[in-house]
Structure formats: C-alpha cells, structure tokens
Design an enzyme around this catalytic site. Structure first.
Site, PDB file in Angstrom:
ATOM      1  N   LYS A  15       0.842  -1.203   0.000  1.00  0.00           N
ATOM      2  CA  LYS A  15       0.000   0.000   0.000  1.00  0.00           C
ATOM      3  C   LYS A  15       0.873   1.247   0.000  1.00  0.00           C
ATOM      4  O   LYS A  15       0.654   2.191  -0.768  1.00  0.00           O
ATOM      5  CB  LYS A  15      -0.898  -0.013   1.253  1.00  0.00           C
ATOM      6  N   CYS A  51      -3.237  10.829   1.802  1.00  0.00           N
ATOM      7  CA  CYS A  51      -2.666   9.561   1.345  1.00  0.00           C
ATOM      8  C   CYS A  51      -1.290   9.778   0.717  1.00  0.00           C
ATOM      9  O   CYS A  51      -0.273   9.489   1.308  1.00  0.00           O
ATOM     10  CB  CYS A  51      -3.590   8.913   0.323  1.00  0.00           C
TER      11      CYS A  51
HETATM   12  N1  SAJ Z   1      -1.623  15.314  -8.048  1.00  0.00           N
HETATM   13  C1  SAJ Z   1      -0.724  16.065  -8.829  1.00  0.00           C
HETATM   14  N2  SAJ Z   1      -0.417  15.617 -10.090  1.00  0.00           N
HETATM   15  C2  SAJ Z   1      -0.965  14.464 -10.598  1.00  0.00           C
HETATM   16  C3  SAJ Z   1      -1.865  13.719  -9.773  1.00  0.00           C
HETATM   17  C4  SAJ Z   1      -2.178  14.158  -8.516  1.00  0.00           C
HETATM   18  O1  SAJ Z   1      -0.231  17.112  -8.413  1.00  0.00           O
HETATM   19  O2  SAJ Z   1      -0.666  14.124 -11.747  1.00  0.00           O
HETATM   20  C5  SAJ Z   1      -1.936  15.777  -6.703  1.00  0.00           C
HETATM   21  C6  SAJ Z   1      -3.410  16.090  -6.534  1.00  0.00           C
HETATM   22  O3  SAJ Z   1      -3.650  17.453  -6.872  1.00  0.00           O
HETATM   23  C7  SAJ Z   1      -3.612  15.832  -5.042  1.00  0.00           C
HETATM   24  C8  SAJ Z   1      -2.610  14.742  -4.716  1.00  0.00           C
HETATM   25  O4  SAJ Z   1      -1.666  14.719  -5.799  1.00  0.00           O
HETATM   26  O5  SAJ Z   1      -3.285  16.994  -4.305  1.00  0.00           O
HETATM   27  C9  SAJ Z   1      -3.215  13.353  -4.532  1.00  0.00           C
HETATM   28  O6  SAJ Z   1      -4.039  13.144  -5.611  1.00  0.00           O
HETATM   29  P1  SAJ Z   1      -4.460  11.625  -6.074  1.00  0.00           P
HETATM   30  O7  SAJ Z   1      -5.106  11.775  -7.402  1.00  0.00           O
HETATM   31  O8  SAJ Z   1      -3.310  10.721  -5.962  1.00  0.00           O
HETATM   32  O9  SAJ Z   1      -5.602  11.225  -5.071  1.00  0.00           O
HETATM   33  P2  SAJ Z   1      -5.786  10.428  -3.716  1.00  0.00           P
HETATM   34  O10 SAJ Z   1      -4.725  10.774  -2.732  1.00  0.00           O
HETATM   35  O11 SAJ Z   1      -7.198  10.717  -3.356  1.00  0.00           O
HETATM   36  O12 SAJ Z   1      -5.742   8.839  -4.074  1.00  0.00           O
HETATM   37  C10 SAJ Z   1      -4.595   8.059  -3.954  1.00  0.00           C
HETATM   38  C11 SAJ Z   1      -4.764   6.897  -4.928  1.00  0.00           C
HETATM   39  N3  SAJ Z   1      -3.539   6.142  -4.999  1.00  0.00           N
HETATM   40  C12 SAJ Z   1      -3.006   5.891  -6.232  1.00  0.00           C
HETATM   41  O13 SAJ Z   1      -3.510   6.303  -7.261  1.00  0.00           O
HETATM   42  C13 SAJ Z   1      -1.740   5.082  -6.251  1.00  0.00           C
HETATM   43  C14 SAJ Z   1      -5.871   5.979  -4.455  1.00  0.00           C
HETATM   44  O14 SAJ Z   1      -5.932   4.818  -5.270  1.00  0.00           O
HETATM   45  C15 SAJ Z   1      -5.604   5.556  -3.021  1.00  0.00           C
HETATM   46  O15 SAJ Z   1      -6.625   4.688  -2.546  1.00  0.00           O
HETATM   47  C16 SAJ Z   1      -5.562   6.788  -2.138  1.00  0.00           C
HETATM   48  O16 SAJ Z   1      -4.460   7.609  -2.602  1.00  0.00           O
HETATM   49  C17 SAJ Z   1      -5.351   6.332  -0.714  1.00  0.00           C
HETATM   50  O17 SAJ Z   1      -6.394   6.298  -0.004  1.00  0.00           O
HETATM   51  O18 SAJ Z   1      -4.255   5.890  -0.382  1.00  0.00           O
END
Ligand code: SAJ
Length: 419
Positions: free
Chosen positions: A203, A257
C-alpha cells in the site's frame, strides 16, 4: 457473518454498507456520536457519489447499524485515520485504541483485519501483542489477523471497492485465506493472498510511486521554466512513448494519502529512503515555488489582492485535508497579499472561501487557479475582466482556457512555462 467495522469515514462507511449489502450483519463503530446517529437515521455526512442512496438502501435490510464501541463479532475491521505528526512519524493512536477496544470482546475463531494505511510491522508488532495480552488468545492459533488496504479514489469509492484488485495480507497463511474469503463476498477484482508485512509495504509503495512520479513532473516544471520549455507540452510528448507515463505538475501534493504514506517508509528506513524523502520535499516545495512566481507577477503592485480559485486537495471533491493551496494562501499573505478564495465544494468552510466568484475576484490583481475543478474549464473571463483591478491569470494546472483569458485582456501565466 457478524462484522464489526471500526471507523465510519471515507473508507469504513462504504465498506460497512458493502458487507451489509452482501448479506452480512454489520455493526459500524465510531467515536463521533453525530456520525453514529446520522447512520442510524440512514443518513451519511460525507459527500461521495451514490453513497447516501446506497446506505439508505442497505439500512432498509436491517443488517447495518451504528454504535460507539465494538461488540462481540466474528470479524473486526479497523478503518480509522493514521495521520502523520509534525515530525513526519505515523500517529498510530487511533489504531492502538481501536485494537485495545476490540481485544476486550475478541473470542476464539475471530478474524481481525487492519484496513488503515500503516507503517510496515503494525500488524505483527503493534496489534498482535495488544490483542494477545488483553484477550489471552494466541494470534494464528486462536484468532486470525492481517492487513487488507483499500485502493479507492474519492468520487469513485463504491465502484472501486467492488472492482479494484485487492490484497489479503495475513499474519499467517490461514489468516490471509480467511481475509480473502471475507472480501470475496463483494470484491469482484482479483484478491491476492500474501503476508501482512508485504501488504503493508505494498500500500505504501503504490502511493509512494505516485508521489515520486508527481515530484518528477514538478522538478521538470522548475527545469523547464529555466530552459524555455513548456513542461505540459513536454510531458504530453513524453507520454506518447508506449512505456512512459509522467504525471502532472502542480502547486503541491495534498490529501491524507499520497502526501502522507511515503513518510511511513522514510520513518522506518531514513538512511535508505533518500529518493522517497527528496520526492516528498520536492512536492512540498511547490506552494512556495508557486508563491515566488505569483509575487513576480505582482511586482510593483502596492497592497496586492489575490483571488485563488479552488482550495480542496484535488478536483471536484469537498476535502481540504493537507491541501497545498491552503499553504499557498498563507504564504501569499506572509508576502503582504490580501487573499480571498473561491471554491464551490467548500465555500463557507472558512470565511475567506466564497461561493460567488465575481465577489471573490472583486478588485483582484491576480487570479490563481489552484485546483482544476471542472467548472473552471469555462470561466467567464469577460465578466471577470470587469471585476478585477489588474487582469492577471496564473494557471498552476494547465487547465483554464488561455485563449479566452487573453481575448478578455488577461495576461495568462502558466506554472512550468515561461516561453
Ligand atoms: N496530483 C498532482 N499531479 C498528478 C496527480 C495528482 O499534483 O498528476 C496531486 C493532486 O492534486 C492531489 C494529490 O496529488 O493533491 C493526490 O491526488 P491523487 O489523485 O493521488 O488522489 P488520492 O490521494 O485521493 O488517491 C490516492 C490513490 N492512490 C493511487 O492512485 C496510487 C488511491 O488509489 C488511493 O486509494 C488513495 O491515494 C489512498 O487512499 O491511499
């Protein structure tokens, strides 16, 4: 089976409803009486696509109810928060107290599953001793124990709970098998059995992979600004390679996360997790980097006023936890700007977050797009041009319609591009 789910948040509540809908008797447990009372009225207090309807449906079966402390059950699932402390170490107190409370009602043959994202070793060195000491039972022999992390993404939780592949990490192989069997009652994705430590590390590694990828995009953004390259164009071209997928730069990485989980690895192996730590520091540098760019745009403006569009941690959600845009706002204020925010998802959560965009933009010298909420795709720049004092637009997500901004007389700036 009778299942006791401890922690009725973004994960625990949908998971409880899923198990109840699959035919199990579910007792949801939460310290927050408001959440417990709402659920027993068939209501939910978190916003998630389809969740309210789903829970209301499941409540009719009489198989789901909520209370404030664990009851004797066949299986226990812990889905409580695991935040980080100021010193970037894991705050495990919620997992610890949930473990203590369920240990008091644990009986022979029961199954205990940790869902909360946790540092490696939580199952075997934090939970196991507590469960054995309080219950007098032996892990593996008398009860089963393990870790099954969730992978759902806010906005798609119900669909992903069912269709995502899942890991069943057991203290021993029998535990792994029992965990897999239990989730098979609603999971249609592939369920892979492994040991608890591998499940904990898996994870963390998934989210860390994403954090490092985003940090790479952010570092490229800084380099491209110096090299006269548009990083968004660059990444789009790189990703045309069949085996390259670089994520998107931005004003920082938020949420509970991606911004948190890598620290759980660094905590355990600080001398080895150097790139992981550097990636976190790169992502955490973006709010101040964005602030510097904004102050350049505002140079020469006395008592500058800024309007920030979007403050949640990601688009189209009502969650501000660890949002980098909140840090951006504070840093702009530290530089002497007065800042007002607009966000349709959390307007009113703070008095500086408004629901009305023209009101928020009134007299602004700079509009900064902080979050790519869908509604910002078509901004009425002509109307905004009438309300601002200076027509400057700083896009940190490559999301707004740059030509519409220019047509309305705005100077359009883009993070990761000075060309
Ligand atoms: N972000 C960027 N650039 C990107 C993608 C995201 O700057 O290209 C930023 C977003 O703006 C945000 C942060 O990263 O601030 C997190 O965004 P996220 O899209 O990763 O969303 P989370 O944190 O809600 O979801 C992640 C997911 N993990 C993965 O994709 C590996 C989700 O599957 C997990 O279940 C979740 O974390 C968790 O609960 O761990």
């Amino acid at each position: 089976m009778k299942i006791c789910v401890i922690g009725l948040g973004y994960i625990g509540l949908p998971t409880s409803a899923m198990f109840a809908s699959a035919g199990h008797e579910v007792v949801g447990v939460d310290k927050n009486q408001r959440i417990v009372d709402a659920l027993n009225r068939g209501e939910v207090i978190i916003t998630e696509n389809g969740l309210a309807e789903f829970v209301a449906e499941v409540m009719k079966t009489g198989r789901l109810r909520a209370t404030t402390s664990p009851e004797s059950s066949d299986a226990f699932i812990i889905s409580v928060p695991t935040p980080i402390k100021e010193d970037k170490t894991a705050d495990m107190r919620f997992v610890e107290s949930a473990t203590r409370e369920l240990a008091a009602v644990l009986k022979k043959g029961d199954l205990v599953i940790l869902e909360s994202t946790s540092p490696v070793g939580t199952v075997d060195s934090l939970m196991k001793p507590i469960l054995e000491d309080i219950s007098g039972l032996k892990a593996g022999e008398d009860f089963s124990l393990g870790h099954s992390p969730e992978r759902v993404i806010p906005g798609h939780i119900l669909d992903e709970l069912v269709h995502n592949n899942r890991i069943a990490g057991g203290y021993d192989s029998r535990s792994a098998h029992r965990i897999a069997e239990l989730y098979a009652s609603f999971v249609k994705g592939e369920i892979t059995e492994t040991d608890a430590r591998t499940a904990e590390m898996c994870k963390l590694s998934e989210n860390t992979f994403r954090d490092i990828n985003i940090a790479y995009a952010n570092e490229l953004a800084k380099i491209c600004e110096k090299q006269g390259v548009n990083v968004w164009e660059l990444i789009k071209l790189c990703n045309k390679h069949p085996r390259v997928n670089i994520l998107q730069p931005g004003p920082g990485v938020g949420g509970h996360c991606i911004a948190v989980d890598p620290w759980f690895i660094v905590e355990k192996e600080p001398s080895l997790a150097t790139m992981i730590r550097d990636a976190r520091l790169t992502n955490d540098s973006m709010p101040s980097y964005t602030t510097e760019r904004a102050m350049e745009i505002l140079s020469g403006t006395d008592s500058p006023k800024v309007c920030v569009l979007g403050v949640t941690y990601k688009p189209d959600v009502d969650d501000m936890r660890e949002s980098p845009v909140l840090e951006l706002i504070e840093r702009l204020r530290d530089k002497g700007c007065s800042v007002v925010a607009h966000d349709p998802f959390v307007a009113g959560r703070r008095e500086d977050i408004l629901a009305d965009l023209s009101e928020a933009a009134k007299g602004a010298d700079l509009l900064i797009l902080g979050v790519n909420h869908s509604q910002y795709r078509q901004l009425d720049f002509a109307a905004l041009a009438e309300t601002v004092r200076n027509k400057n637009f700083f896009d940190t997500r490559n999301f707004a319609d740059a030509s519409a901004a220019a047509a309305a007389g705005f100077k359009y700036y883009l993070l990761g591009n000075r060309a």
